[in-house]
Design a protein around this motif. Structure first.
Motif, PDB file in Angstrom:
ATOM      1  N   TYR A 109      10.486   4.571  -4.099  1.00 29.88           N
ATOM      2  CA  TYR A 109       9.981   5.727  -3.365  1.00 29.88           C
ATOM      3  C   TYR A 109      10.624   5.894  -1.991  1.00 29.88           C
ATOM      4  O   TYR A 109      10.598   6.965  -1.429  1.00 29.88           O
ATOM      5  N   SER A 136       0.379   6.966   1.360  1.00 28.87           N
ATOM      6  CA  SER A 136       0.528   8.417   1.424  1.00 28.87           C
ATOM      7  C   SER A 136       0.840   8.874   2.844  1.00 28.87           C
ATOM      8  O   SER A 136       1.679   9.758   3.052  1.00 28.87           O
ATOM      9  N   HIS A 137       0.188   8.275   3.827  1.00 31.01           N
ATOM     10  CA  HIS A 137       0.467   8.605   5.230  1.00 31.01           C
ATOM     11  C   HIS A 137       1.915   8.272   5.587  1.00 31.01           C
ATOM     12  O   HIS A 137       2.580   9.047   6.283  1.00 31.01           O
ATOM     13  N   LEU A 143      -3.463   3.017  -1.018  1.00 28.63           N
ATOM     14  CA  LEU A 143      -2.803   4.223  -1.512  1.00 28.63           C
ATOM     15  C   LEU A 143      -2.837   5.334  -0.475  1.00 28.63           C
ATOM     16  O   LEU A 143      -1.877   6.102  -0.338  1.00 28.63           O
ATOM     17  N   ILE A 144      -3.922   5.420   0.246  1.00 30.70           N
ATOM     18  CA  ILE A 144      -4.039   6.410   1.314  1.00 30.70           C
ATOM     19  C   ILE A 144      -3.057   6.077   2.431  1.00 30.70           C
ATOM     20  O   ILE A 144      -2.374   6.954   2.962  1.00 30.70           O
ATOM     21  N   LEU A 158       4.492   8.069   3.474  1.00 32.34           N
ATOM     22  CA  LEU A 158       5.375   9.002   2.772  1.00 32.34           C
ATOM     23  C   LEU A 158       5.345  10.389   3.410  1.00 32.34           C
ATOM     24  O   LEU A 158       6.387  11.049   3.524  1.00 32.34           O
ATOM     25  N   ASP A 159       4.178  10.831   3.829  1.00 34.30           N
ATOM     26  CA  ASP A 159       4.069  12.124   4.503  1.00 34.30           C
ATOM     27  C   ASP A 159       4.874  12.121   5.793  1.00 34.30           C
ATOM     28  O   ASP A 159       5.591  13.086   6.094  1.00 34.30           O
TER      29      ASP A 159
END
Length: 62
Positions: free
Chosen positions: A57, A16-17, A12-13, A19-20
């Motif tokens: 996403y 997130s990277h 998940l982390i 997506l960021d």
């Protein structure tokens, strides 16, 4: 000495990277660039991107 607790589900982390990074870009990015900028291998980035694509996403540029 206190141990640093490792989070469960580090994928998940990593997602997130990704997506960021993508949200900071104005144009579509290649797999190689996404992997490089997030510090992931191409295969790991691809697996995460496939899942993000499946749940809506991200979009894949034809």
């Amino acid at each position: 000495m206190e141990k640093t607790k490792q989070p469960y589900g580090t994928v998940l982390i990593k997602a997130s990277h990704i997506l960021d990074f993508l949200s900071s870009c104005d144009e579509p990015q290649s797999l190689n660039m996404i992997a490089k900028e997030t510090g992931l291998t191409n295969s790991t980035a691809l697996k995460i991107l496939d899942t993000l694509l499946m749940i809506g996403y991200v979009q894949k540029n034809a």
